[in-house]
Design an enzyme around this catalytic site. Structure first.
Site, PDB file in Angstrom:
ATOM      1  N   HIS A 158       0.835   0.981 -13.249  1.00  0.00           N
ATOM      2  CA  HIS A 158       1.641  -0.169 -13.650  1.00  0.00           C
ATOM      3  C   HIS A 158       3.117   0.237 -13.625  1.00  0.00           C
ATOM      4  O   HIS A 158       3.475   1.300 -14.143  1.00  0.00           O
ATOM      5  CB  HIS A 158       1.244  -0.655 -15.051  1.00  0.00           C
ATOM      6  CG  HIS A 158       1.999  -1.876 -15.460  1.00  0.00           C
ATOM      7  ND1 HIS A 158       1.683  -3.130 -14.974  1.00  0.00           N
ATOM      8  CD2 HIS A 158       3.082  -2.023 -16.247  1.00  0.00           C
ATOM      9  CE1 HIS A 158       2.549  -4.008 -15.465  1.00  0.00           C
ATOM     10  NE2 HIS A 158       3.414  -3.357 -16.241  1.00  0.00           N
TER      11      HIS A 158
ATOM     12  N   ASN B 106       1.524   3.004  -2.641  1.00  0.00           N
ATOM     13  CA  ASN B 106       0.816   3.930  -3.531  1.00  0.00           C
ATOM     14  C   ASN B 106      -0.407   4.524  -2.835  1.00  0.00           C
ATOM     15  O   ASN B 106      -0.708   5.706  -3.009  1.00  0.00           O
ATOM     16  CB  ASN B 106       0.419   3.231  -4.835  1.00  0.00           C
ATOM     17  CG  ASN B 106       1.578   3.180  -5.824  1.00  0.00           C
ATOM     18  OD1 ASN B 106       1.936   4.197  -6.414  1.00  0.00           O
ATOM     19  ND2 ASN B 106       2.193   2.016  -5.964  1.00  0.00           N
TER      20      ASN B 106
ATOM     21  N   ARG C 139     -15.476 -17.954  -8.431  1.00  0.00           N
ATOM     22  CA  ARG C 139     -14.970 -16.648  -8.874  1.00  0.00           C
ATOM     23  C   ARG C 139     -16.125 -15.700  -9.172  1.00  0.00           C
ATOM     24  O   ARG C 139     -16.048 -14.501  -8.903  1.00  0.00           O
ATOM     25  CB  ARG C 139     -14.117 -16.860 -10.131  1.00  0.00           C
ATOM     26  CG  ARG C 139     -13.242 -15.708 -10.452  1.00  0.00           C
ATOM     27  CD  ARG C 139     -12.161 -15.580  -9.400  1.00  0.00           C
ATOM     28  NE  ARG C 139     -11.331 -14.411  -9.620  1.00  0.00           N
ATOM     29  CZ  ARG C 139     -10.238 -14.151  -8.930  1.00  0.00           C
ATOM     30  NH1 ARG C 139      -9.851 -14.959  -7.971  1.00  0.00           N
ATOM     31  NH2 ARG C 139      -9.533 -13.073  -9.178  1.00  0.00           N
TER      32      ARG C 139
ATOM     33  N   GLU D 273       5.934   6.188  -9.644  1.00  0.00           N
ATOM     34  CA  GLU D 273       4.582   5.795  -9.225  1.00  0.00           C
ATOM     35  C   GLU D 273       3.950   6.770  -8.227  1.00  0.00           C
ATOM     36  O   GLU D 273       2.807   7.203  -8.396  1.00  0.00           O
ATOM     37  CB  GLU D 273       4.606   4.399  -8.601  1.00  0.00           C
ATOM     38  CG  GLU D 273       5.039   3.323  -9.569  1.00  0.00           C
ATOM     39  CD  GLU D 273       4.902   1.930  -8.969  1.00  0.00           C
ATOM     40  OE1 GLU D 273       3.877   1.628  -8.362  1.00  0.00           O
ATOM     41  OE2 GLU D 273       5.854   1.143  -9.105  1.00  0.00           O
TER      42      GLU D 273
ATOM     43  N   ASP E 150      -3.746  -4.213 -18.962  1.00  0.00           N
ATOM     44  CA  ASP E 150      -2.819  -3.083 -19.211  1.00  0.00           C
ATOM     45  C   ASP E 150      -2.947  -2.515 -20.625  1.00  0.00           C
ATOM     46  O   ASP E 150      -1.975  -2.022 -21.195  1.00  0.00           O
ATOM     47  CB  ASP E 150      -1.351  -3.522 -18.957  1.00  0.00           C
ATOM     48  CG  ASP E 150      -1.129  -4.042 -17.541  1.00  0.00           C
ATOM     49  OD1 ASP E 150      -1.799  -3.557 -16.624  1.00  0.00           O
ATOM     50  OD2 ASP E 150      -0.280  -4.938 -17.380  1.00  0.00           O
TER      51      ASP E 150
ATOM     52  N   GLY F 174       0.777  -1.231   0.000  1.00  0.00           N
ATOM     53  CA  GLY F 174       0.000   0.000   0.000  1.00  0.00           C
ATOM     54  C   GLY F 174       0.810   1.284   0.000  1.00  0.00           C
ATOM     55  O   GLY F 174       0.339   2.317   0.470  1.00  0.00           O
TER      56      GLY F 174
ATOM     57  N   ASN G  86      -5.407   2.507 -13.226  1.00  0.00           N
ATOM     58  CA  ASN G  86      -4.445   1.548 -12.683  1.00  0.00           C
ATOM     59  C   ASN G  86      -3.045   2.139 -12.773  1.00  0.00           C
ATOM     60  O   ASN G  86      -2.728   2.853 -13.712  1.00  0.00           O
ATOM     61  CB  ASN G  86      -4.512   0.247 -13.515  1.00  0.00           C
ATOM     62  CG  ASN G  86      -3.522  -0.801 -13.046  1.00  0.00           C
ATOM     63  OD1 ASN G  86      -3.415  -1.087 -11.853  1.00  0.00           O
ATOM     64  ND2 ASN G  86      -2.774  -1.380 -13.980  1.00  0.00           N
TER      65      ASN G  86
ATOM     66  N   GLN H  49      10.408   7.567  -7.760  1.00  0.00           N
ATOM     67  CA  GLN H  49      10.563   8.614  -8.779  1.00  0.00           C
ATOM     68  C   GLN H  49       9.361   8.717  -9.721  1.00  0.00           C
ATOM     69  O   GLN H  49       9.160   9.759 -10.333  1.00  0.00           O
ATOM     70  CB  GLN H  49      11.832   8.366  -9.602  1.00  0.00           C
ATOM     71  CG  GLN H  49      13.094   8.486  -8.767  1.00  0.00           C
ATOM     72  CD  GLN H  49      14.364   8.357  -9.614  1.00  0.00           C
ATOM     73  OE1 GLN H  49      14.317   8.268 -10.837  1.00  0.00           O
ATOM     74  NE2 GLN H  49      15.503   8.333  -8.944  1.00  0.00           N
TER      75      GLN H  49
HETATM   76  C1  GAR Z   1       3.359  -1.273  -7.341  1.00  0.00           C
HETATM   77  O1  GAR Z   1       4.671  -1.286  -7.829  1.00  0.00           O
HETATM   78  C2  GAR Z   1       2.364  -1.269  -8.483  1.00  0.00           C
HETATM   79  O2  GAR Z   1       2.777  -0.492  -9.564  1.00  0.00           O
HETATM   80  C3  GAR Z   1       2.326  -2.730  -8.832  1.00  0.00           C
HETATM   81  O3  GAR Z   1       2.319  -3.386  -7.583  1.00  0.00           O
HETATM   82  C4  GAR Z   1       3.040  -2.601  -6.629  1.00  0.00           C
HETATM   83  C5  GAR Z   1       2.173  -2.379  -5.403  1.00  0.00           C
HETATM   84  O4  GAR Z   1       2.879  -1.720  -4.390  1.00  0.00           O
HETATM   85  N1  GAR Z   1       1.173  -3.035  -9.637  1.00  0.00           N
HETATM   86  C6  GAR Z   1       1.196  -3.931 -10.630  1.00  0.00           C
HETATM   87  O5  GAR Z   1       2.166  -4.607 -10.893  1.00  0.00           O
HETATM   88  C7  GAR Z   1      -0.108  -4.040 -11.408  1.00  0.00           C
HETATM   89  N2  GAR Z   1       0.062  -4.868 -12.578  1.00  0.00           N
HETATM   90  P1  GAR Z   1       2.129  -0.978  -3.191  1.00  0.00           P
HETATM   91  O6  GAR Z   1       1.132  -1.969  -2.585  1.00  0.00           O
HETATM   92  O7  GAR Z   1       3.227  -0.642  -2.220  1.00  0.00           O
HETATM   93  O8  GAR Z   1       1.435   0.253  -3.733  1.00  0.00           O
END
Ligand code: GAR
Length: 196
Positions: free
Chosen positions: A109, A13, A65, A180, A150, A11, A107, A178
Site C-alpha cells: 500500500h 511492483n 460478483r 515500494e 488495509d 505492474g 499487499n 524509494q
Molecule cells: C502501487 O503504487 C501500489 O502501491 C498501489 O497501486 C500501485 C500499482 O502500481 N496499490 C494500492 O493502492 C492498493 N490499495 P504498479 O501496477 O505499477 O505496481
C-alpha cells in the site's frame, strides 16, 4: 516457495519482484503465475516478456460478483501457491479467499498505514490525500491481508519525504522508487526464508 502475483495495472511492483528474483536479492522464490483482473494491464505484458504464465480473470466476464470470486479462488486453489502477492491489485479479495489463505496473502500500500488507507484510498488517490493534508513524510507499507481493507498485520514500512512542488504523480513515483520497489521484494524474501 511458489508465489502468485495479482495485478491490475502497470505492474512496476511486479517488475521489481522479477528483477530482484533475477539478481538473487529474493531467494527461494518462483513466480508460478501472474493474474490480472484487467485484460489490458501492462503487467501481463511484463509477465509474458519474462516467460511467466499470465492470466486474466475479469469481473466483466462473469454474471455476478460471486461467480468472479469463485473463479479467482478456484485459480488460487489450482496453483496452490505458498504466497499470494497483491502488487497493485485493485479488487477486493473475497472473504473466502482470505479465510483459506490466512497469513498467505500480502499487499503493498502506498502510504504509511494507518494514514491514507482503507476504502477509497488506492493508487493516485492515496498521494492526493497526502498532499491535501500537507504531510511532510509519507511512504509505503507491506502487510498481511485480513478481512478488512488495509487492516492486516504490518510487515514492513519505509518513509519517504514529501517535497515542495510535488504533484500526486511525482510523489507516487518517489514512493514507488524509494519504498515500494524496495520493501515488497524484501518482505517476499523474508517470508521465503522463514524470517517472518
Ligand atoms: C502501487 O503504487 C501500489 O502501491 C498501489 O497501486 C500501485 C500499482 O502500481 N496499490 C494500492 O493502492 C492498493 N490499495 P504498479 O501496477 O505499477 O505496481
Amino acid at each position: 516457495m511458489r508465489i502468485v502475483v495479482l495485478v491490475s495495472g502497470g505492474g512496476t511492483n511486479l517488475q521489481a519482484i522479477i528483477d530482484r528474483i533475477k539478481d538473487n536479492t529474493i531467494t527461494n522464490t518462483e513466480i508460478a503465475e501472474v493474474v490480472s483482473n484487467n485484460p489490458n494491464a501492462y503487467a501481463l505484458t511484463r509477465a509474458k516478456d519474462n516467460g511467466i504464465s499470465g492470466k486474466c480473470i475479469s469481473p466483466k466476464d462473469f454474471d455476478s460478483r460471486d461467480e468472479f470470486n469463485k473463479a479467482l479462488v478456484d485459480e488460487m486453489d489450482r496453483i496452490n501457491p505458498d504466497l499470494i502477492v497483491l502488487a497493485g491489485f485493485l479488487v477486493n479479495i473475497p472473504a473466502e479467499m482470505v479465510k483459506k489463505y490466512t497469513r498467505k496473502i500480502i499487499n503493498i500500500h502506498p502510504s504509511l498505514i494507518p494514514a491514507f488507507c482503507g476504502k477509497g484510498f488506492y493508487g493516485l488517490k492515496v498521494h492526493e490525500g497526502a498532499l491535501e493534508r500537507g504531510v511532510k513524510i509519507t511512504g509505503a507499507t507491506v502487510h498481511f491481508v485480513d478481512e478488512g481493507t488495509d487492516t492486516g498485520p504490518i510487515i514492513l514500512q519505509k518513509a519517504v519525504e514529501v517535497l515542495d512542488g510535488d504533484t500526486p504523480k511525482i510523489l507516487q513515483k518517489r514512493v514507488m522508487e524509494q519504498a515500494e520497489w524496495v520493501i515488497l521484494p524484501q518482505a517476499i524474501d523474508m517470508i521465503a526464508n522463514g524470517r517472518i
